[in-house]
Write a protein that holds these residues in place. Structure first.
Motif, mmCIF file in Angstrom:
data_model
loop_
_atom_site.group_PDB
_atom_site.id
_atom_site.type_symbol
_atom_site.label_atom_id
_atom_site.label_comp_id
_atom_site.label_asym_id
_atom_site.label_seq_id
_atom_site.Cartn_x
_atom_site.Cartn_y
_atom_site.Cartn_z
ATOM 1 N N LEU A 44 -4.988 6.103 -5.347
ATOM 2 C CA LEU A 44 -4.005 6.772 -3.881
ATOM 3 C C LEU A 44 -4.890 8.746 -4.125
ATOM 4 O O LEU A 44 -4.945 7.932 -2.628
ATOM 5 C CB LEU A 44 -2.786 6.950 -4.669
ATOM 6 N N THR B 228 -0.642 4.080 0.111
ATOM 7 C CA THR B 228 -1.961 5.303 0.102
ATOM 8 C C THR B 228 -1.375 6.586 1.844
ATOM 9 O O THR B 228 -2.000 6.891 2.114
ATOM 10 C CB THR B 228 -3.127 4.805 1.298
ATOM 11 N N HIS B 229 -0.706 5.923 2.359
ATOM 12 C CA HIS B 229 0.142 6.691 3.907
ATOM 13 C C HIS B 229 1.062 7.655 3.079
ATOM 14 O O HIS B 229 1.463 8.987 4.180
ATOM 15 C CB HIS B 229 1.816 5.544 4.915
ATOM 16 N N VAL C 147 -3.500 11.485 -1.312
ATOM 17 C CA VAL C 147 -1.731 11.500 -2.087
ATOM 18 C C VAL C 147 -2.072 12.813 -3.186
ATOM 19 O O VAL C 147 -2.560 11.782 -3.445
ATOM 20 C CB VAL C 147 -1.564 9.752 -2.400
ATOM 21 N N PRO D 150 0.949 -0.949 0.333
ATOM 22 C CA PRO D 150 -0.167 0.129 0.074
ATOM 23 C C PRO D 150 1.041 1.103 -0.293
ATOM 24 O O PRO D 150 2.441 1.683 0.789
ATOM 25 C CB PRO D 150 -0.938 -0.202 1.500
ATOM 26 N N HIS E 54 -7.472 8.713 -1.232
ATOM 27 C CA HIS E 54 -6.579 8.926 0.211
ATOM 28 C C HIS E 54 -6.134 9.730 0.572
ATOM 29 O O HIS E 54 -4.832 9.931 1.862
ATOM 30 C CB HIS E 54 -6.078 7.239 0.458
#
Length: 321
Positions: free
Chosen positions: A291, A267-268, A296, A265, A294
């Motif tokens: 993305l 998405t952070h 990004v 992932p 989220h």
């Protein structure tokens, strides 16, 4: 594409060109030594009467209160395509007591008309790290003759190596360094015909993140093997701690993007930069759709189209020769 402009800002400071000897420019009032990044540059194709870098630097040290200087940008030096940066590194190291506040060095701010990026002759630049424990940023342009034997530096936060072709031995050496405070690592890997022979295995010490506990930005840019690089990044442990992943300037195709989407992932992340790419519109939209919701910021700008010649399709990095 080539690098179009000299640095205008470095280490969050405006770049100021130290004036040539004589004339109106030399008589102008100099700025606060701590308020600018000082660009020290000599002609790369010197003619009789031109000042060489080895003469410019002592004049700078005598004219400026160097105890307050925070950043130095080294531009050109005479015949940079034949003469390495070793003498400049040596001069900067010898002046360490005159530059106690130095936090940032850029070595090789040249354009193609000065010296093509792949022709710039560098040297072992790590003596700068040994001489300046307070150094926060080190940036180098050009990889011919570049050496980076493994070192430890407690304070370095940004390391940038801009090349048209970065040899694998340099990548491995950087991966073997201990940089506990490093937040930003940016490598322009380049093309195989200009010296890039880096493989995912060579990148593994960097991608593991073991020696880079503070890393928040990773840039593996400008590669003619960007699909392979991206595939390795897709499962790399270091990615989990990043805020910015920069895979721009290379020959990224749908194959690489698919590997990225199928990997861990992302998405952070705060930002994913894939600009200058060869993605289809559909794949670029898929990456963004996966993305962007989220939070990004996904950059898929500067889409390129392969050149066709004699039935073959050719892709290109943003910066080569």
């Amino acid at each position: 594409m080539t690098i179009g402009n000299y640095l205008r800002e470095f280490h969050d400071l405006p770049v100021f060109e130290f004036p040539a000897p004589g004339g109106k420019a030399a008589a102008a009032e100099l700025p606060d030594p701590a308020a600018v990044a000082w660009r020290l540059s000599a002609a790369t194709y010197a003619e009789p009467g031109d000042e060489h870098w080895e003469d410019l630097f002592p004049r700078f040290v005598d004219a400026v209160d160097t105890a307050k200087v925070r950043a130095v940008v080294v531009g050109g030096w005479d015949e940079a395509f034949e003469n390495s940066s070793a003498a400049i590194v040596e001069a900067l190291v010898a002046a360490k007591d005159r530059l106690p506040a130095l936090e940032a060095v850029f070595l090789g701010d040249m354009l193609s008309e000065d010296c093509e990026i792949s022709w710039i002759m560098q040297s072992d630049v790590t003596p700068l790290l040994a001489a300046y424990p307070g150094l926060r940023t080190l940036a180098v342009r050009g990889a011919s003759g570049l050496e980076f034997p493994p070192v430890r530096h407690e304070g370095l936060r940004r390391l940038v190596v801009q090349t048209g072709g970065l040899p694998a031995d340099v990548v491995r050496s950087i991966g073997a360094c201990d940089f506990p405070a490093l937040e930003h690592l940016e490598l322009w890997l380049g093309r195989d015909d200009y010296g890039n022979d880096t493989t995912p295995a060579d990148l593994e010490p960097i991608l593991s993140g073991t020696r880079l506990p503070a890393l928040r930005y990773l840039g593996l840019r400008n590669s003619d093997a960007q699909d392979e690089v991206v595939a390795a990044v897709a499962s790399a442990p270091v990615v989990a701690r990043l805020e910015t992943l920069d895979l721009s300037m290379g020959e990224l195709t749908d194959q690489g993007a698919e590997a990225l989407l199928a990997g861990q992932p992302l998405t952070h992340l705060k930002r994913l930069d894939l600009s200058h790419h060869f993605l289809s519109d559909e794949t670029a939209e898929r990456v963004t759709a996966a993305l962007a919701p989220h939070g990004v910021a996904v950059d898929v700008s500067d889409r390129q189209v392969p050149h066709e010649y004699n039935g073959e399709r050719y892709r290109y990095t943003a910066v080569g020769e």
